[in-house]
Design an enzyme around this catalytic site. Sequence first.
Site, PDB file in Angstrom:
ATOM      1  N   TYR A 272     -10.840   2.586 -11.786  1.00  0.00           N
ATOM      2  CA  TYR A 272     -10.734   3.351 -10.548  1.00  0.00           C
ATOM      3  C   TYR A 272     -10.921   4.853 -10.728  1.00  0.00           C
ATOM      4  O   TYR A 272     -10.958   5.587  -9.742  1.00  0.00           O
ATOM      5  CB  TYR A 272      -9.334   3.182  -9.926  1.00  0.00           C
ATOM      6  CG  TYR A 272      -8.922   1.790  -9.551  1.00  0.00           C
ATOM      7  CD1 TYR A 272      -9.693   1.012  -8.701  1.00  0.00           C
ATOM      8  CD2 TYR A 272      -7.726   1.262 -10.024  1.00  0.00           C
ATOM      9  CE1 TYR A 272      -9.286  -0.259  -8.339  1.00  0.00           C
ATOM     10  CE2 TYR A 272      -7.301  -0.010  -9.661  1.00  0.00           C
ATOM     11  CZ  TYR A 272      -8.099  -0.771  -8.826  1.00  0.00           C
ATOM     12  OH  TYR A 272      -7.683  -2.021  -8.460  1.00  0.00           O
TER      13      TYR A 272
ATOM     14  N   GLY B  56       0.782  -1.229   0.000  1.00  0.00           N
ATOM     15  CA  GLY B  56       0.000   0.000   0.000  1.00  0.00           C
ATOM     16  C   GLY B  56       0.810   1.273   0.000  1.00  0.00           C
ATOM     17  O   GLY B  56       0.225   2.363   0.044  1.00  0.00           O
TER      18      GLY B  56
ATOM     19  N   GLU C 155       5.586  -5.520   2.045  1.00  0.00           N
ATOM     20  CA  GLU C 155       5.133  -6.233   0.846  1.00  0.00           C
ATOM     21  C   GLU C 155       4.670  -5.258  -0.242  1.00  0.00           C
ATOM     22  O   GLU C 155       3.497  -5.222  -0.606  1.00  0.00           O
ATOM     23  CB  GLU C 155       3.994  -7.180   1.236  1.00  0.00           C
ATOM     24  CG  GLU C 155       3.575  -8.163   0.181  1.00  0.00           C
ATOM     25  CD  GLU C 155       2.347  -8.927   0.636  1.00  0.00           C
ATOM     26  OE1 GLU C 155       1.236  -8.498   0.293  1.00  0.00           O
ATOM     27  OE2 GLU C 155       2.501  -9.917   1.371  1.00  0.00           O
TER      28      GLU C 155
ATOM     29  N   CYS D 212     -14.854  -0.462 -28.422  1.00  0.00           N
ATOM     30  CA  CYS D 212     -16.284  -0.218 -28.624  1.00  0.00           C
ATOM     31  C   CYS D 212     -16.966  -0.121 -27.259  1.00  0.00           C
ATOM     32  O   CYS D 212     -17.806  -0.939 -26.893  1.00  0.00           O
ATOM     33  CB  CYS D 212     -16.881  -1.350 -29.463  1.00  0.00           C
ATOM     34  SG  CYS D 212     -18.571  -1.021 -29.985  1.00  0.00           S
ATOM     35  N   GLU D 213     -16.518   0.865 -26.462  1.00  0.00           N
ATOM     36  CA  GLU D 213     -17.032   1.109 -25.111  1.00  0.00           C
ATOM     37  C   GLU D 213     -16.914   2.601 -24.801  1.00  0.00           C
ATOM     38  O   GLU D 213     -15.838   3.176 -24.966  1.00  0.00           O
ATOM     39  CB  GLU D 213     -16.226   0.331 -24.057  1.00  0.00           C
ATOM     40  CG  GLU D 213     -16.427  -1.162 -24.061  1.00  0.00           C
ATOM     41  CD  GLU D 213     -17.800  -1.596 -23.568  1.00  0.00           C
ATOM     42  OE1 GLU D 213     -18.490  -0.776 -22.908  1.00  0.00           O
ATOM     43  OE2 GLU D 213     -18.176  -2.738 -23.851  1.00  0.00           O
TER      44      GLU D 213
END
Length: 419
Positions: A309, A223, A266, A338-339
């Site tokens: 996001y 994070g 991590e 095509c979106e």
Amino acid sequence: MKYSIPDSVLLKAASEYGTPLWIYDRATIERAVKDVQVFDTVRFAQKACPNLSVVSLIRKLGCVVDAVSAGEIVRALKAGFKGGQQKGKVPEIVYTADIFDRDALELVKKYDIAVNVGSPDMIQQLADFGVKSELTIRVNPGFGHGHSRKTNTGGDLSKHGIWHEQIKDCIKLAQSNGMWITGLHMHIGSGTDFEHLAQVCDAMVDASRHLGSHLRTISAGGGLPIPYHEEEKGNRIDVKAYYDLWDNARKRIQQSIGHDVHLEVEPGRYLVAESGYLVAEIRAVKKQGSNLFYLLDAGFTDLVRPSFYGSYHAISVVARDGRELNETVDAVVAGPLCESGDVFTQEEGGFVVTRKLPKAQVGDLLILHDAGAYGAAMSSNYNSRRYAAETMYTKGEIKLVRERQTFEQLLQNDRIIEL
């Protein structure tokens, strides 16, 4: 927007390998790894960028690796990490997930992979499959944090980790099957601030009391954020202050249990995000009412973060013909899919916005910055688009580290049956 790779190299790479194209800067990865090596162990969350050359480089820099699927175990082994667990030694590969599928269970057993358990059921499933080993558990402390609701990995609306009130039950279940829980892991979202981090550290200290003298390892999870916006570049996270908070928690735990505790971190994003560039070609420049659109040959099949996001990525333009780019315009940057959601300049909730960019023309290159984490890793074949090639900029040269998918490879697993 400045970047670490010369325009001439970008132009040459685009000409040689085509676009869209991923480029990772080796030196940026090396600097990021060095930043976090204040921790006892740096465990790379390879889900951020599982390219074998990237994973192998991070291994050579002294890190170990986390795997969240059977495929990631296979990748880690291919990149040179080894399975096996030895008392007093840090495992090179740890499987961290909330479930076992059968492939993962088989690989864990075959290669003696250490497991970081995310659900109580996993303990019994390990035992039933004939695996008896020391375990770590990922704890959900009951709260979370993140730059998006989709990156919050703590609290009662998150699927991740073992609920903090169930730690005792997990200890009993493990012991009844001849296993011991010797490590605690806590990762509850990306985009950490220090006030929130202090609460996480306190939660780790509280959780440690359940394990007592059996505890040997704590993991701070990941994070660690990176500055995606240009104006944030001078205000990077203080990794030493981040470490000091966790080290203080570690010392409190050690004082309580009477022996040393190993401290892991991590990171995924922090090690690779700033190293990565998605290079695309502008294939159309058009007006839609009062809005100007730059349409690229890259879409959310390549970099999904803005669509998923509402994430921000800085953008640069490189003139294909070498002309000066002195004039700016307000433009929407979008892809070929095509979106309607295939837009790189959007905010969370799908709100399309413009970006002030150099005035460009068809054929110019557009560079999306800080795309090394969750870029190629989250690519897809939607619209039957091929995976882009991946390259690494190392010692002044561009090296191919993953070939562009061919049309034959795109279709190779499909079967037409008689109907």
